[in-house]
Design a protein around this motif. Structure first.
Motif, PDB file in Angstrom:
ATOM      1  N   ASP A   1      41.855  41.438  50.674  1.00 18.25           N
ATOM      2  CA  ASP A   1      41.958  39.993  50.470  1.00 18.25           C
ATOM      3  C   ASP A   1      43.021  39.691  49.336  1.00 18.25           C
ATOM      4  OD1 ASP A   1      40.064  40.230  48.637  1.00 18.25           O
ATOM      5  OD2 ASP A   1      38.662  39.915  49.932  1.00 18.25           O
ATOM      6  N   PHE A   2      43.174  38.417  49.208  1.00 22.06           N
ATOM      7  CA  PHE A   2      43.998  37.661  48.135  1.00 22.06           C
ATOM      8  C   PHE A   2      43.049  36.619  47.650  1.00 22.06           C
ATOM      9  CE2 PHE A   2      47.302  39.802  50.577  1.00 22.06           C
ATOM     10  CZ  PHE A   2      48.271  40.375  49.835  1.00 22.06           C
ATOM     11  N   ILE A   3      43.325  36.445  46.503  1.00 25.79           N
ATOM     12  CA  ILE A   3      42.736  35.142  45.849  1.00 25.79           C
ATOM     13  C   ILE A   3      43.647  34.108  45.605  1.00 25.79           C
ATOM     14  CG2 ILE A   3      41.415  34.316  43.827  1.00 25.79           C
ATOM     15  CD1 ILE A   3      40.480  37.229  43.076  1.00 25.79           C
TER      16      ILE A   3
ATOM     17  N   CYS B   1      49.806  45.769  43.763  1.00 24.40           N
ATOM     18  CA  CYS B   1      48.929  46.743  42.866  1.00 24.40           C
ATOM     19  C   CYS B   1      48.218  45.680  41.891  1.00 24.40           C
ATOM     20  CB  CYS B   1      49.735  47.732  41.622  1.00 24.40           C
ATOM     21  SG  CYS B   1      51.084  48.546  42.740  1.00 24.40           S
ATOM     22  N   GLY B   2      46.887  46.196  41.522  1.00 25.12           N
ATOM     23  CA  GLY B   2      46.168  45.462  40.657  1.00 25.12           C
ATOM     24  C   GLY B   2      45.403  44.323  41.204  1.00 25.12           C
ATOM     25  N   ARG B   3      45.134  43.169  40.546  1.00 20.63           N
ATOM     26  CA  ARG B   3      44.336  42.316  41.232  1.00 20.63           C
ATOM     27  C   ARG B   3      45.324  41.109  41.908  1.00 20.63           C
ATOM     28  NH1 ARG B   3      41.896  37.444  38.514  1.00 20.63           N
ATOM     29  NH2 ARG B   3      40.137  36.841  39.340  1.00 20.63           N
ATOM     30  N   GLN B   4      45.018  41.118  43.179  1.00 13.69           N
ATOM     31  CA  GLN B   4      45.753  40.335  44.146  1.00 13.69           C
ATOM     32  C   GLN B   4      45.539  38.756  44.077  1.00 13.69           C
ATOM     33  OE1 GLN B   4      44.390  43.435  45.574  1.00 13.69           O
ATOM     34  NE2 GLN B   4      46.391  44.430  44.705  1.00 13.69           N
ATOM     35  N   VAL B   5      46.105  38.215  43.026  1.00 16.73           N
ATOM     36  CA  VAL B   5      45.846  36.719  42.765  1.00 16.73           C
ATOM     37  C   VAL B   5      47.237  35.957  43.255  1.00 16.73           C
ATOM     38  CG1 VAL B   5      45.242  35.150  41.233  1.00 16.73           C
ATOM     39  CG2 VAL B   5      44.041  37.134  41.044  1.00 16.73           C
ATOM     40  N   LEU B   6      47.129  35.161  44.133  1.00 19.23           N
ATOM     41  CA  LEU B   6      48.208  34.256  44.144  1.00 19.23           C
ATOM     42  C   LEU B   6      48.057  32.721  43.593  1.00 19.23           C
ATOM     43  CD1 LEU B   6      48.519  34.845  48.038  1.00 19.23           C
ATOM     44  CD2 LEU B   6      50.590  35.249  46.433  1.00 19.23           C
TER      45      LEU B   6
ATOM     46  N   PRO C   1      57.871  33.877  49.327  1.00 13.23           N
ATOM     47  CA  PRO C   1      58.193  33.892  47.812  1.00 13.23           C
ATOM     48  C   PRO C   1      57.013  34.473  46.881  1.00 13.23           C
ATOM     49  CG  PRO C   1      59.004  31.994  48.722  1.00 13.23           C
ATOM     50  CD  PRO C   1      58.171  32.646  49.702  1.00 13.23           C
ATOM     51  N   ALA C   2      56.089  33.974  47.206  1.00 16.35           N
ATOM     52  CA  ALA C   2      54.641  34.268  46.348  1.00 16.35           C
ATOM     53  C   ALA C   2      54.289  35.824  46.663  1.00 16.35           C
ATOM     54  CB  ALA C   2      53.561  33.216  46.648  1.00 16.35           C
ATOM     55  N   MET C   3      54.492  36.382  47.836  1.00 19.41           N
ATOM     56  CA  MET C   3      54.129  37.533  48.152  1.00 19.41           C
ATOM     57  C   MET C   3      55.068  38.590  47.368  1.00 19.41           C
ATOM     58  SD  MET C   3      51.561  36.863  50.016  1.00 19.41           S
ATOM     59  CE  MET C   3      51.070  38.596  50.691  1.00 19.41           C
TER      60      MET C   3
END
Length: 322
Positions: free
Chosen positions: A15-17, A173-178, A186-188
Motif C-alpha cells: 500500500d501507499f500512504i 524503495c523505502g517508505r511509500q509516502v505520496l 506524476p506523483a508515482m
C-alpha cells in the motif's frame, strides 16, 4: 542514486500512504464537510443533467449528447478520488492499496484525456451551429456525434493504458509516502527509485498531445465563431449567439487552465501545496460547478429540470396516496 538492478529484484508494495490535502489536523473536519457537500452536489447535479439529456426529447440534439457524456465524466471523476479522501480523513492510517492506487490513476488519466476531446467536440458543435446554421443538421448528425464520443473514450483509454503499463513497472524503495490526496502518474514517477526518463518523456508527450491539440481545435473554433458573431447586425442576435457559447467557454477555462498549470510546466515552478490546491480544483471543484454553469445559463436545461422535478414530485404524491 536510482539503481538499475532494483527493477530486477522488486516486488510491488502492499500500500501507499496518502498525506492528504493539508498537514494541519484542525483543517480535517472543515475539509471533510466541504468535500462531502461538494461530492453530493456533484453527484446530484451531474445525474440530473444525464437524466434530462436522456429523458427529454427536446434535449436530443448533438450539444446535449456531448453534455450528457461530460456530466458522466465529471461524475466518474469525483467518484474516483473523493470517497477515498473521505475514508482517509476519518482514518488514522490514511493508506490506499497498491491495486487501488493503480486503478485510481488509471481511471483518472483515462477520464481526463477523454474530457479534453469531448470539450473539443462540443466546440466543433458550437462552430457548426453558429457558422453553418443551415447545414447544422446535415453535418452534426447523430452517427458523427457517436463516433466523436467513441474516439474520445478510446483515445483516453489508450493514453491511460500506456501510462499504466509504464508506471506499474517502476520499483518503489523505502517508505511509500505520496504527498498528495490521491494517486496520479506524476506523483508515482517521483516516488520511484529507478531511472524514470522514459516515463517522464512519455508523460510529457502524451499530456502535451491530449491537452494542446484539443485546446488548439477549441481556440480555432472560437476564432471562427467570434468572427461570425461580429458580423451579426443586431445586438440581440449577437447576445443570443454568445449565450450559446458562454457556458462551454467557462467550463473549458475551468478545466484547461489548471491542467496546463499542473502538467505543462516543470513541477519545480510551483510548491507542493499549490499543486495540491490545483489538483483539488480540477478533480473536485470543477466537476461540481459544471452542472450549475450549464443549468444557470441554459433555458432548455432549466425547463427540462423543472419538468423532471415535477414528474418526480407527482410520483411521490401518488406513492404516498397508495
Amino acid at each position: 542514486m536510482r539503481g538499475h538492478n532494483h527493477s530486477i529484484l522488486w516486488e510491488p508494495p502492499k500500500d501507499f500512504i496518502l498525506l492528504g490535502v493539508s498537514d494541519r489536523p484542525w483543517l480535517e473536519l472543515p475539509l471533510f464537510v466541504i468535500l462531502l457537500v461538494s461530492y453530493i452536489l456533484a453527484m446530484l447535479g451531474n445525474i440530473a443533467i444525464i437524466l434530462v439529456s436522456r429523458l427529454d426529447s427536446q434535449l436530443h440534439s448533438p450539444m446535449y449528447i456531448f453534455l450528457g457524456h461530460l456530466s458522466f465524466l465529471d461524475l466518474c471523476y469525483t467518484t474516483t478520488t473523493v470517497p477515498q479522501m473521505l475514508v482517509n480523513m476519518g482514518n488514522s492510517s490514511k493508506t490506499i492499496s497498491y491495486g487501488g492506487c493503480t486503478m485510481q490513476y488509471a481511471i483518472f488519466h483515462w477520464l481526463g484525456c477523454t474530457e479534453c476531446i469531448v470539450l473539443a467536440a462540443m466546440a466543433l458543435d458550437r462552430y457548426v451551429a453558429i457558422c453553418e446554421p443551415l447545414r447544422y443538421a446535415v453535418i452534426m448528425h447523430r452517427p458523427l456525434c457517436q463516433q466523436l464520443v467513441a474516439v474520445a473514450w478510446l483515445s483516453g483509454f489508450g493514453n491511460s493504458l500506456v501510462q499504466v503499463v509504464l508506471t506499474v513497472q517502476l520499483p518503489f524503495c523505502g517508505r511509500q509516502v505520496l504527498n498528495n490526496f490521491f494517486c496520479e502518474v506524476p506523483a508515482m514517477i517521483k516516488l520511484s527509485c529507478a531511472d524514470t526518463a522514459m516515463n517522464d518523456t512519455t508523460l510529457a508527450v502524451l499530456v502535451a498531445f491530449f491537452v494542446l491539440v484539443p485546446l488548439a481545435l477549441i481556440l480555432f473554433s472560437y476564432g471562427f465563431i467570434a468572427r461570425a458573431v461580429l458580423r451579426i447586425q443586431s445586438s440581440r442576435g449577437r447576445h443570443k449567439a454568445f449565450g450559446t457559447c458562454s457556458s462551454h467557454l467557462v467550463v473549458v477555462s475551468l478545466f484547461y487552465l489548471p491542467a496546463i498549470y499542473m502538467y505543462l510546466q516543470p513541477s519545480s515552478s510551483y510548491s507542493q501545496e499549490q499543486g495540491k490546491f490545483i489538483s483539488l480544483f480540477y478533480s473536485i471543484i470543477t466537476p461540481t460547478l459544471n452542472p450549475f454553469i450549464y443549468t444557470l445559463r441554459n433555458k432548455d436545461v432549466k425547463g427540462a429540470l423543472r419538468k423532471l422535478l415535477s414528474r418526480i414530485w407527482r410520483l411521490c404524491i401518488l406513492s404516498s396516496e397508495m
